[in-house]
Motif scaffolding. Structure first.
Motif: not given
Length: 364
Positions: A120-121, A123-125, A127, A255, A280, A347
């Motif tokens: 999850i971390a 994948t979000s990073n 983006l 990351q 991040a 956001s």
């Protein structure tokens, strides 16, 4: 002289019915002068089909209940077939149970909850390099998913090498783990370790992405240095070096390399360090160090017994727990401030919603 009479079909030729079963009481004999009447034993004689003479098959039985056979009777061999069927079913059931048991052990061996967090971390990073909606193409999402394969294998290697090196400690702290409990042999653990390391590196090379290849190499080295009992390694025994490992393995490697991979080799933009990437990385570093401290809380007994000087062993469980709580609170507070001050309305709304949600549950 020893005299023993034996029962044989040739001495009893007059069996009148074909396909029948007759019983015979053997005659009395003398053995060493003692009368042996043959009581308690009967013999079943099965007749041949086309002859009045019995067959050579004589079965000794203690009690026989017989009935003549008719020509219309059928005698399927269900006993033997059912026996083989039940053995086959039992074998299939045992194989299924063994397979499910091994899958359950493998599931616990790779620490899936931590793996999901990394996925999850990362994948979000990944983006974060997206600048406009036009970037969200099918090619982008395929390029986003491919690096998750080496990430997953990197995580499996880190979990495997740690359990292989700490099997004796886990027998004290975590006796339910596959290696400590004996569900997996040491050879199986070592095989999983090597396979995950080699396939992680091979998959990164296949993507032709230098940032990913470098990230996998650094991850493998840091994971080995943290756990392996080798000269100048075994960094988990030092609180400072253990924190450094947590920073790299959880805060930086999942990351930075993946961010640069998406930025350069998926979107085709030049690699550059951006403010979102810096925040991040700092956020995940703080979270990862706090989680590493909390993880050591339930390992104090085994670590102290084997001379592992973690922060929990040095300062005590209560102090380390509150230190972790302060670090997590600081990280989440910073995330709320950055999200609320963002120029994107979505956001702001999402950040304020989750900040309110966390605050309500914390007060309760």
């Amino acid at each position: 002289m020893l005299a023993i009479s034996s029962f044989s079909p040739k001495y009893h030729p007059y069996v009148q019915h074909s396909r029948c079963v007759k019983t015979h009481q053997p005659p009395a004999t003398h053995i060493h002068g003692v009368l042996n009447s043959g009581q308690g034993k009967k013999y079943a004689v099965k007749c041949s089909e086309n002859s009045f003479y019995p067959t050579n098959k004589i079965t000794e039985r203690n009690d026989v209940v017989y009935k003549p056979f008719s020509n219309n009777d059928h005698f399927p061999a269900v006993t033997l077939q059912d026996g083989y069927a039940s053995k086959s079913e039992d074998g299939d059931e045992n194989s299924k149970n063994v397979l499910l048991k091994n899958l359950n052990a493998l599931y616990r061996f790779i620490y899936p909850y931590a793996c999901f967090g990394h996925l999850i971390a990362t994948t979000s990073n990944s983006l974060l390099p997206v600048e406009k909606l036009a970037d969200l193409t099918p090619t982008f999402f395929i390029g986003l998913l491919k690096p998750l394969v080496p990430l997953l294998l990197m995580h499996i290697y880190g979990a495997a090498v740690n359990q292989v090196a700490d099997v004796e400690i886990d027998k004290v702290n975590k006796p339910y783990m596959p290696l400590a409990s004996g569900e997996f042999s040491m050879e199986t653990g070592i095989a999983i370790t090597w396979i995950s390391a080699l396939t992680a590196l091979a998959s990164a090379i296949m993507l032709r992405s230098p940032p990913l290849v470098l990230g996998v190499i650094v991850w493998l080295f840091i994971s080995t240095a943290y756990s392996a009992q080798l000269p100048f390694l075994r960094w988990k025994g030092n609180s400072f070096l253990a924190a450094v490992c947590a920073v790299f393995m959880c805060g930086l490697i999942p990351q930075v390399p993946f961010f640069f991979h998406v930025q350069k080799y998926v979107l085709g933009r030049p690699m550059e360090v951006t403010k979102p990437l810096m925040f991040a990385s700092a956020f995940m570093t703080c979270i990862s160090v706090a989680i590493a401290f909390v993880k050591d809380l339930h390992d104090v007994e085994g670590d102290r017994e084997h001379g592992i000087q973690t922060l929990s062993v040095i300062l005590g469980k209560e102090k380390v727990l509150w230190l972790s709580v302060y670090m997590l609170s600081t990280a989440y507070g910073a995330a709320v401030l950055v999200g609320a001050s963002s120029s994107f309305l979505l956001s702001k709304l999402v950040t304020l919603y989750y900040a309110e949600y966390l605050l309500i549950h914390f007060v309760r």
